[in-house]
Write an enzyme that holds these catalytic residues in place. Sequence first.
Site, short mmCIF file in Angstrom:
data_model
loop_
_atom_site.label_atom_id
_atom_site.label_comp_id
_atom_site.label_asym_id
_atom_site.label_seq_id
_atom_site.Cartn_x
_atom_site.Cartn_y
_atom_site.Cartn_z
N THR A 129 -7.65 2.15 6.96
CA THR A 129 -6.55 2.23 5.99
C THR A 129 -6.91 1.64 4.63
O THR A 129 -7.75 0.74 4.54
CB THR A 129 -5.33 1.46 6.57
OG1 THR A 129 -4.35 1.30 5.56
CG2 THR A 129 -5.71 0.07 7.07
N ASP A 130 -6.21 2.09 3.59
CA ASP A 130 -6.41 1.52 2.25
C ASP A 130 -5.98 0.05 2.20
O ASP A 130 -6.41 -0.70 1.31
CB ASP A 130 -5.67 2.33 1.18
CG ASP A 130 -4.16 2.46 1.39
OD1 ASP A 130 -3.63 1.90 2.38
OD2 ASP A 130 -3.51 3.12 0.55
N GLU A 131 -5.14 -0.36 3.18
CA GLU A 131 -4.60 -1.73 3.12
C GLU A 131 -5.67 -2.79 3.27
O GLU A 131 -5.45 -3.95 2.92
CB GLU A 131 -3.51 -1.92 4.18
CG GLU A 131 -2.35 -0.98 3.98
CD GLU A 131 -1.04 -1.45 4.61
OE1 GLU A 131 -0.95 -2.61 5.03
OE2 GLU A 131 -0.12 -0.64 4.65
N TYR A 182 -1.53 -7.19 9.96
CA TYR A 182 -1.96 -5.81 10.28
C TYR A 182 -3.26 -5.48 9.55
O TYR A 182 -4.25 -5.07 10.16
CB TYR A 182 -0.87 -4.80 9.89
CG TYR A 182 -1.40 -3.38 9.77
CD1 TYR A 182 -1.83 -2.68 10.91
CD2 TYR A 182 -1.51 -2.74 8.53
CE1 TYR A 182 -2.33 -1.38 10.80
CE2 TYR A 182 -2.02 -1.44 8.41
CZ TYR A 182 -2.42 -0.78 9.55
OH TYR A 182 -2.94 0.50 9.45
N LYS A 227 -7.11 -4.71 10.89
CA LYS A 227 -7.85 -3.46 10.61
C LYS A 227 -9.17 -3.78 9.91
O LYS A 227 -10.20 -3.16 10.20
CB LYS A 227 -7.00 -2.51 9.75
CG LYS A 227 -5.80 -1.91 10.43
CD LYS A 227 -6.14 -0.98 11.61
CE LYS A 227 -6.79 0.31 11.19
NZ LYS A 227 -6.94 1.24 12.34
P1 NAD Z 1 1.15 5.06 15.34
O1 NAD Z 1 1.66 3.68 15.43
O2 NAD Z 1 2.11 6.18 15.06
O3 NAD Z 1 0.40 5.44 16.70
C1 NAD Z 1 -0.48 4.57 17.36
C2 NAD Z 1 -0.82 5.16 18.72
O4 NAD Z 1 -1.78 4.29 19.35
C3 NAD Z 1 0.37 5.28 19.67
O5 NAD Z 1 0.36 6.52 20.34
C4 NAD Z 1 0.16 4.10 20.65
O6 NAD Z 1 0.73 4.34 21.92
C5 NAD Z 1 -1.36 4.05 20.69
N1 NAD Z 1 -1.86 2.73 21.09
C6 NAD Z 1 -1.48 1.51 20.61
N2 NAD Z 1 -2.16 0.53 21.24
C7 NAD Z 1 -3.00 1.14 22.11
C8 NAD Z 1 -3.97 0.65 23.03
N3 NAD Z 1 -4.21 -0.66 23.19
N4 NAD Z 1 -4.66 1.56 23.77
C9 NAD Z 1 -4.43 2.89 23.64
N5 NAD Z 1 -3.52 3.39 22.79
C10 NAD Z 1 -2.81 2.53 22.03
O7 NAD Z 1 0.00 5.02 14.26
P2 NAD Z 1 -0.40 6.12 13.15
O8 NAD Z 1 0.48 5.95 11.98
O9 NAD Z 1 -0.54 7.43 13.79
O10 NAD Z 1 -1.84 5.55 12.73
C11 NAD Z 1 -3.00 5.97 13.42
C12 NAD Z 1 -4.21 5.27 12.83
O11 NAD Z 1 -4.34 5.59 11.45
C13 NAD Z 1 -4.14 3.75 12.91
O12 NAD Z 1 -5.43 3.26 13.22
C14 NAD Z 1 -3.72 3.33 11.50
O13 NAD Z 1 -4.22 2.06 11.19
C15 NAD Z 1 -4.39 4.41 10.67
N6 NAD Z 1 -3.73 4.72 9.39
C16 NAD Z 1 -2.39 5.00 9.35
C17 NAD Z 1 -1.81 5.35 8.13
C18 NAD Z 1 -0.34 5.69 8.04
O14 NAD Z 1 0.16 5.86 6.93
N7 NAD Z 1 0.39 5.82 9.13
C19 NAD Z 1 -2.59 5.39 6.97
C20 NAD Z 1 -3.95 5.09 7.05
C21 NAD Z 1 -4.51 4.76 8.27
O1 DAU Z 2 -1.35 2.42 3.28
C1 DAU Z 2 -1.58 2.85 4.59
C2 DAU Z 2 -0.62 2.17 5.51
O2 DAU Z 2 0.67 2.77 5.29
C3 DAU Z 2 -1.00 2.27 6.97
O3 DAU Z 2 -2.22 1.60 7.17
C4 DAU Z 2 0.08 1.66 7.87
O4 DAU Z 2 -0.24 1.88 9.23
C5 DAU Z 2 1.40 2.34 7.55
O5 DAU Z 2 2.43 1.73 8.29
C6 DAU Z 2 1.72 2.26 6.06
O6 DAU Z 2 2.00 0.88 5.67
P1 DAU Z 2 3.18 0.50 4.67
O7 DAU Z 2 3.58 -0.89 4.92
O8 DAU Z 2 2.82 0.87 3.27
O9 DAU Z 2 4.30 1.55 5.18
P2 DAU Z 2 5.89 1.40 5.36
O10 DAU Z 2 6.41 2.79 5.60
O11 DAU Z 2 6.23 0.34 6.32
O12 DAU Z 2 6.36 0.93 3.93
C7 DAU Z 2 6.11 1.71 2.77
C8 DAU Z 2 6.65 0.93 1.59
O13 DAU Z 2 8.08 0.93 1.65
C9 DAU Z 2 6.22 -0.52 1.55
O14 DAU Z 2 6.03 -0.91 0.20
C10 DAU Z 2 7.41 -1.27 2.15
C11 DAU Z 2 8.59 -0.42 1.73
N1 DAU Z 2 9.72 -0.36 2.67
C12 DAU Z 2 9.46 -0.10 3.99
C13 DAU Z 2 10.49 -0.03 4.91
C14 DAU Z 2 10.23 0.24 6.37
C15 DAU Z 2 11.01 -0.51 2.21
O15 DAU Z 2 11.24 -0.72 1.01
N2 DAU Z 2 12.04 -0.42 3.12
C16 DAU Z 2 11.84 -0.20 4.45
O16 DAU Z 2 12.82 -0.15 5.23
#
Ligand code: NAD
Ligand code: DAU
Length: 341
Positions: free
Chosen positions: A126-128, A152, A156
């Site tokens: 992730t970019d985070e 988190y 990562k």
């Molecule tokens: P998500 O939370 O929707 O899904 C995570 C999945 O992993 C779920 O199906 C969960 O059951 C499974 N899981 C959790 N712990 C596990 C374990 N110990 N063993 C096996 N399975 C397990 O996550 P997502 O948003 O789909 O993100 C997927 C990946 O992409 C993550 O690694 C996250 O860090 C990365 N990522 C997410 C975003 C985003 O915006 N959502 C952006 C950049 C990178």
């Molecule tokens: O940048 C990539 C990341 O994006 C991934 O690595 C993470 O897995 C994914 O969860 C996401 O992280 P964020 O914290 O950026 O996503 P979230 O949707 O939780 O929040 C997006 C932005 O909105 C953040 O600045 C917090 C804000 N927010 C979030 C929630 C849930 C609100 O203002 N209100 C809310 O209720």
Amino acid sequence: MHLLVTGGCGFIGTNFILHLLETDPAVRITNLDKLTYAGNRGNLAHLEGDGSRYAFVHGDIADAALVEQLLAEHAIDAVVHFAAESHVDRSITDSAPFIHTNVAGTHTLLEAARKAGVQRFVHVSTDEVYGSLGPHDPAFTEETPLAPNSPYSASKAASDMLARAYFHTYGLPVIITRCSNNYGPYQFPEKLIPLTYLRATRGEPVPVYGDGSNVRDWIYVLDHCRGVEAALRRGEPGKVYNFGGDAERTNLETVHTILDAVGAPRSLVRFVTDRPGHDRRYAMNSSRAKKELGWRPETDFATGIAQTIRWYQTHAAWLDDVQSGAYRQFMEKWYAKERGV
Ligand code: NAD
Ligand code: DAU
């Protein structure tokens, strides 16, 4: 090519598996997922009958015996590792599951992949991990030093460092991808975009942290999946590839866009106490992926958000099941239906 995909029942993993099975008839996928609150087996249950191309395995990536057995018995060519605890707010409340899955789980997977000699290991990050930008800072590049700010992102970053070390020490062909904020179908409604949609369509207040001026760079999930696929097929082992959507927006702008799109009043916005340690701004420089992988984001924010809203509108039952917790009992219902009960 036989892939072990981890976390395939989550948001991005589901989209990745659907995309790959649809576009490449030569791909077989084994999906290892623990089915935490974020995993929904029902997303891909329609594929489970087709045993030759898709198989589901319920288990934990931190279970060394299971992971070693899977890699050995299924002659896995490559691992695509999505499984993680992914929600920042949850990591602030309780970071232990993040260390278990993101750090220990990734280590277990890397170690098993090393022993099995898999040909490619794509670690999805992730970019985070780069930390936070000021308003006028240049976007993150792959050379930006890691500076994670939440439990988190720290977990990562730790997993990224392990992945890097397994390439340098053991020659495991690891490729790391880092992506900005995804949105699209199957996203769990704890994240900003589906949460806003859900609340707006119910006429409920929409929580915006702080003053809503934090900036995220939004990418449509299919563009991320195409990036992970490009890294899997054409990435150079040992390298990191950034993917961003070229779509920076303040959170308030994003929330307003959704409220306007569903015809809900902007007065639903409630400014609430800020997230502790809230990163101000993320922005990704994806030039390496564009130049070396021939990748670029294809869906602009206006199109992607319209598609996403349409998906949630036409999949109200999915959202209802997630809200009610029924998705956790999905398989019981599914088996009952299969048996005609
Ligand atoms: P998500 O939370 O929707 O899904 C995570 C999945 O992993 C779920 O199906 C969960 O059951 C499974 N899981 C959790 N712990 C596990 C374990 N110990 N063993 C096996 N399975 C397990 O996550 P997502 O948003 O789909 O993100 C997927 C990946 O992409 C993550 O690694 C996250 O860090 C990365 N990522 C997410 C975003 C985003 O915006 N959502 C952006 C950049 C990178
Ligand atoms: O940048 C990539 C990341 O994006 C991934 O690595 C993470 O897995 C994914 O969860 C996401 O992280 P964020 O914290 O950026 O996503 P979230 O949707 O939780 O929040 C997006 C932005 O909105 C953040 O600045 C917090 C804000 N927010 C979030 C929630 C849930 C609100 O203002 N209100 C809310 O209720």
